[in-house]
Structures are given as C-alpha cells and as structure tokens.
Design a protein around this motif. Structure first.
Motif, PDB file in Angstrom:
ATOM      1  N   PHE A   1      60.609  -5.351 -13.741  1.00 25.27           N
ATOM      2  CA  PHE A   1      60.620  -5.785 -12.347  1.00 25.27           C
ATOM      3  C   PHE A   1      59.205  -5.878 -11.812  1.00 25.27           C
ATOM      4  O   PHE A   1      58.408  -4.962 -11.983  1.00 25.27           O
ATOM      5  CB  PHE A   1      61.414  -4.785 -11.500  1.00 25.27           C
ATOM      6  CG  PHE A   1      61.326  -5.007 -10.010  1.00 25.27           C
ATOM      7  CD1 PHE A   1      62.141  -5.938  -9.390  1.00 25.27           C
ATOM      8  CD2 PHE A   1      60.437  -4.288  -9.230  1.00 25.27           C
ATOM      9  CE1 PHE A   1      62.073  -6.146  -8.017  1.00 25.27           C
ATOM     10  CE2 PHE A   1      60.357  -4.482  -7.859  1.00 25.27           C
ATOM     11  CZ  PHE A   1      61.174  -5.423  -7.248  1.00 25.27           C
ATOM     12  N   ASN A   2      58.885  -7.002 -11.194  1.00 25.30           N
ATOM     13  CA  ASN A   2      57.604  -7.175 -10.532  1.00 25.30           C
ATOM     14  C   ASN A   2      57.876  -7.810  -9.178  1.00 25.30           C
ATOM     15  O   ASN A   2      58.341  -8.950  -9.098  1.00 25.30           O
ATOM     16  CB  ASN A   2      56.686  -8.080 -11.368  1.00 25.30           C
ATOM     17  CG  ASN A   2      55.265  -8.128 -10.819  1.00 25.30           C
ATOM     18  OD1 ASN A   2      55.033  -7.879  -9.649  1.00 25.30           O
ATOM     19  ND2 ASN A   2      54.327  -8.464 -11.689  1.00 25.30           N
ATOM     20  N   GLY A   3      57.651  -7.071  -8.116  1.00 22.95           N
ATOM     21  CA  GLY A   3      57.951  -7.575  -6.788  1.00 22.95           C
ATOM     22  C   GLY A   3      56.797  -7.377  -5.828  1.00 22.95           C
ATOM     23  O   GLY A   3      56.179  -6.319  -5.792  1.00 22.95           O
ATOM     24  N   THR A   4      56.498  -8.416  -5.065  1.00 20.34           N
ATOM     25  CA  THR A   4      55.516  -8.286  -3.991  1.00 20.34           C
ATOM     26  C   THR A   4      56.261  -8.074  -2.684  1.00 20.34           C
ATOM     27  O   THR A   4      57.345  -8.632  -2.464  1.00 20.34           O
ATOM     28  CB  THR A   4      54.635  -9.547  -3.875  1.00 20.34           C
ATOM     29  OG1 THR A   4      55.480 -10.698  -3.705  1.00 20.34           O
ATOM     30  CG2 THR A   4      53.789  -9.727  -5.116  1.00 20.34           C
ATOM     31  N   TRP A   5      55.692  -7.236  -1.824  1.00 18.48           N
ATOM     32  CA  TRP A   5      56.311  -7.028  -0.516  1.00 18.48           C
ATOM     33  C   TRP A   5      56.469  -8.371   0.206  1.00 18.48           C
ATOM     34  O   TRP A   5      55.581  -9.219   0.147  1.00 18.48           O
ATOM     35  CB  TRP A   5      55.455  -6.122   0.364  1.00 18.48           C
ATOM     36  CG  TRP A   5      55.179  -4.737  -0.138  1.00 18.48           C
ATOM     37  CD1 TRP A   5      53.950  -4.180  -0.338  1.00 18.48           C
ATOM     38  CD2 TRP A   5      56.137  -3.716  -0.468  1.00 18.48           C
ATOM     39  NE1 TRP A   5      54.082  -2.883  -0.766  1.00 18.48           N
ATOM     40  CE2 TRP A   5      55.421  -2.567  -0.863  1.00 18.48           C
ATOM     41  CE3 TRP A   5      57.543  -3.671  -0.469  1.00 18.48           C
ATOM     42  CZ2 TRP A   5      56.036  -1.390  -1.253  1.00 18.48           C
ATOM     43  CZ3 TRP A   5      58.156  -2.495  -0.866  1.00 18.48           C
ATOM     44  CH2 TRP A   5      57.415  -1.378  -1.245  1.00 18.48           C
ATOM     45  N   GLU A   6      57.583  -8.535   0.900  1.00 16.49           N
ATOM     46  CA  GLU A   6      57.727  -9.719   1.748  1.00 16.49           C
ATOM     47  C   GLU A   6      56.664  -9.705   2.846  1.00 16.49           C
ATOM     48  O   GLU A   6      56.140 -10.741   3.240  1.00 16.49           O
ATOM     49  CB  GLU A   6      59.128  -9.732   2.383  1.00 16.49           C
ATOM     50  CG  GLU A   6      59.408 -10.985   3.181  1.00 16.49           C
ATOM     51  CD  GLU A   6      60.829 -11.021   3.696  1.00 16.49           C
ATOM     52  OE1 GLU A   6      61.344 -12.125   3.935  1.00 16.49           O
ATOM     53  OE2 GLU A   6      61.433  -9.943   3.874  1.00 16.49           O
ATOM     54  N   HIS A   7      56.324  -8.494   3.309  1.00 14.74           N
ATOM     55  CA  HIS A   7      55.258  -8.306   4.291  1.00 14.74           C
ATOM     56  C   HIS A   7      54.292  -7.274   3.710  1.00 14.74           C
ATOM     57  O   HIS A   7      54.555  -6.070   3.767  1.00 14.74           O
ATOM     58  CB  HIS A   7      55.817  -7.844   5.635  1.00 14.74           C
ATOM     59  CG  HIS A   7      56.942  -8.688   6.128  1.00 14.74           C
ATOM     60  ND1 HIS A   7      56.749  -9.961   6.602  1.00 14.74           N
ATOM     61  CD2 HIS A   7      58.276  -8.453   6.199  1.00 14.74           C
ATOM     62  CE1 HIS A   7      57.916 -10.477   6.956  1.00 14.74           C
ATOM     63  NE2 HIS A   7      58.849  -9.582   6.720  1.00 14.74           N
TER      64      HIS A   7
END
Length: 412
Positions: A206-212
């Motif tokens: 899993f690699n996720g960037t914050w929406e904000h």
C-alpha cells in the motif's frame, strides 16, 4: 513417521509515502466498483476486523507496552488459503475461530476474489497491490481443487520446485521483494527444511498520499506523553481542515483520507481523563462506534511523525482464541490440501513496519504459509485534536469497511 508441518509467516509494512504511480490494470468504472462491492460479504468483513481486534488484544495484553501493529487482511487471506486445504474437525474449528460460521467455502473464496479486485482498483493517490503464491515441493501431489481455488479465487502464482535449497529460498525472497516494492526483502533467512511440502504467501503493498497533505513548514517539535507519564520529543505535523470527526467525553476520532477518499486512516485518541488501555477495552468489546460514518468537522489536527517496527509469533495467540487443532501434529487435518498426511501448522510469524509523514504512508504486508513435511460548512472555531499521547489507528477501505492494518502507538 515424520509429521508434515505448516509454517505461517506474516509480514506487514507501512513505510514513508513517496510519489504514487498508478497500477497497470485499468481502473474500474463506478458501476463496476458498485457491482464488485455488492459481491462482498459484510459478515466476512466483520469477521476479519474482529479477528484483527482479537489478535490485537492478545498481543497487547501479553506484551510489555510496546507499539503493536498487524494486518487483519493479510492474516485472514493467508488463513483462507490454508482453510481451503483443511478438513474435518480442523476445518470446523478454523471456521468457528475465524468467524466464518454459515459461510460456505465457495462463498468465502468468491468474497476474497471480489475484495481483492475492489482493493486493487487503481487510484491516482493510492497504489494497493495484492498478490498470492503457492510453492509446492517437486514430486509432492497437491490436490487439484486446492490448487484451482488458489489460482482462480486468489490469483495465486503456482510453483513446483525443490524447496530445501538456497536457490529456492532466494526465489521466494525475490518474489516477496517484487510484490512489496522492495520493502520486504527477506521472508526466509535460511533454506527450507527438507520436510517442507509447500509455501503459501499473501503479499499486500500500500502506498497512499494524504488527500490533504501536511505542510512541513507547520511541523515542529512537541512533547508526547508516554504510558508511564514520562515524555519524549516528537515532530508534530499540523493542519486545519474539514475531516470526518466524532468525539465523546472519553475519546476523539478522525478519519484522514488518502487519495480520492477510498482509503483512510482512522485514528482514535483517548481523552486526557482516560487512557489507551481503557479505550482498547471498549474497542475490543464493541468497535461499532468507530465503524460508523462520521460527520464532517473542521479540525486542527496534530499528528506526530511516527514509526513502528513489530515482529511477533502468532501461533500462541491464535491458539488462545480457539484455533488449536491445526497446530497439533497428531490430529490436524489438511487432507484437502495434499494426499500427504499429518499436515499441521507449526509456526505463524507476523512482521510489520510503519512510518507516517507529511505526505502519507506506504505499506506492504506479506503472509506466507509454509507447508512442511514435518465537506460541510465549517464551525466558527475548529476542534483541536493533538495526538500527544498513546492512540489507536487503522487503515481502512471506506467502501468495504475492511481494516487492512490496525495497531496502537505507545511510543512514536
């Protein structure tokens, strides 16, 4: 007679966020996503989350106050692969312990197939890859229904090799490395035993960037109060924005979305008058308050950069919650896996690593099973929520409600 063993190794990592590239597979349309989601069984999702909380409780209560993190999804998926090879009382006990009562094997496999498709659906802000593999000892006859279910429902790569040599050890480690974006580089430290009949592996990355995202300009050193009352300095990230938020006099909870909001980090902070221990007792008893949809609220959130490295043997904790027969050489029944007899689970290892920063989080999880021969209007003033004391978190899929990772942070 030598007894055949099943060794389960579970590894999960969440690492610092970096730029996210979209997956090669085409994205599902909203209609396709909705149809796929309709094939997911809420009872199995609830069972998976419940298993994660049961194991979390066992690990917290048997630990020494350290950070704890596990991947309920990875554990459940690996055990589902093993369950496909179980029979008799062993299968019945696994069904009861894992919460799969009144669920047929076909329904379980269909659910896992559809959940894998839904979770793997690409998004510009999230990359989530799931892979499975079955490594079979050359010359050992594994039953076709087991191998077919592994391939069709879990999209598993099937290999037939001489398992007990360095070359195969390297191949398995390279497979894990490839499917965790080089984050987990070694699941096997030594060649497998000559008694090893098979290796079953689940990998999730899993690699996720914050929406904000958090601005690094707002990060500053602040104190974090440890369980014993002492303090340590942490890099506290800060921002003010509208997030899904809920609170009572005993806790505050927030969801920080990744990407387009399909995934989020759920964070629960006990009040200053309470404690992580008291919060966890309520969470283990009934997690439903934190599984509901939260209203939007403007929150001034303070979240420390933090890292977790955790490695634990899960055999005892699974036995403690009722899965006993699968670990007993004389009585375990995995006859639907192979014509070889006396298969049993000898060990279950779980390893996790987590790092959260201003951009988001990167995560990977690997589960291997070795079968051995042997936005709304803002309020006038934002709510303040500063995570400067121990807290609980989960990384969840907002559509299926599956908790992919969960844990408790006592020392960032």
């Amino acid at each position: 007679m030598h007894k055949l063993r099943v060794l389960i190794c579970l590894l999960a990592l969440i690492l610092p966020a970096c730029s996210v590239t979209s997956q090669a597979s085409p994205a599902l349309s909203s209609e396709e996503r909705q149809h796929t989601a309709s094939l997911i069984n809420p009872q199995i999702i609830q069972a998976e989350n419940s298993l994660g909380l049961q194991l979390h409780r066992q690990l917290v209560e048997s630990g020494t106050g350290e950070n704890v993190m596990i991947s309920p999804y990875s554990i459940s998926t690996a055990l589902a692969l093993a369950y496909n090879g179980s029979a008799g009382e062993t299968a019945s006990e696994m069904t009861k312990t894992l919460g799969w009562d009144d669920i047929t094997l076909e329904d379980l496999n269909e659910h896992n197939e559809q959940l894998r498709k839904l979770l793997s659906d690409s998004d510009d802000g999230i990359e989530l890859n799931i892979a499975n593999s079955v490594w079979v000892k050359e010359g050992t006859e594994f039953k076709q229904p087991f191998l077919r279910a592994s391939k069709d429902s879990y999209n598993a790569d099937i290999y037939s090799l001489k398992l007990s040599n360095t070359k195969t050890m390297d191949k398995i480690n390279n497979w894990v490395k490839q499917h965790t974006n080089n984050k987990i580089t070694q699941i096997l430290a030594n060649p497998l035993s000559p008694l090893t009949e098979s290796v079953l592996i689940n990998a999730i990355y899993f690699n996720g960037t914050w929406e904000h995202s958090f601005s690094e300009d707002n990060t500053q050193e602040e104190s974090f109060v440890l369980t014993d009352g002492s303090t340590q300095q942490v890099q506290m990230m800060r921002q003010t924005y509208s997030f899904p938020y809920a609170e009572t006099e005993d806790w505050q909870s927030i969801r920080l979305p990744y990407g387009d909001g399909r995934m989020s980090m759920l964070i629960i902070l006990p009040s200053e008058q309470s404690s992580l221990g008291e919060l966890q007792q309520e969470l283990w008893k009934d997690p439903s308050p934190w599984q509901q949809t939260f209203d939007e609220n403007t929150v001034n959130i303070g979240l420390p950069r933090f890292q977790i490295e955790y490695k634990q043997q899960l055999k005892t904790v699974l036995q403690n919650i009722g899965m006993k027969l699968a670990f007993q050489p004389e009585v375990a029944d995995f006859s639907r896996m192979s014509n070889e007899r006396q298969l049993y689970i000898s060990s279950i290892m779980h390893e996790t690593l987590l790092e959260v920063n201003e951009k988001g989080a990167e995560a990977a999880a690997v589960t291997s099973i070795l079968v051995d021969a042997g936005s709304s209007s803002a309020p006038p003033e934002p709510v303040n929520m500063t995570l400067n004391r121990p807290f609980f978190f989960a990384i969840e899929d907002t559509q299926s409600k599956a908790w992919l990772f969960l844990g408790s942070v006592t020392q960032p």
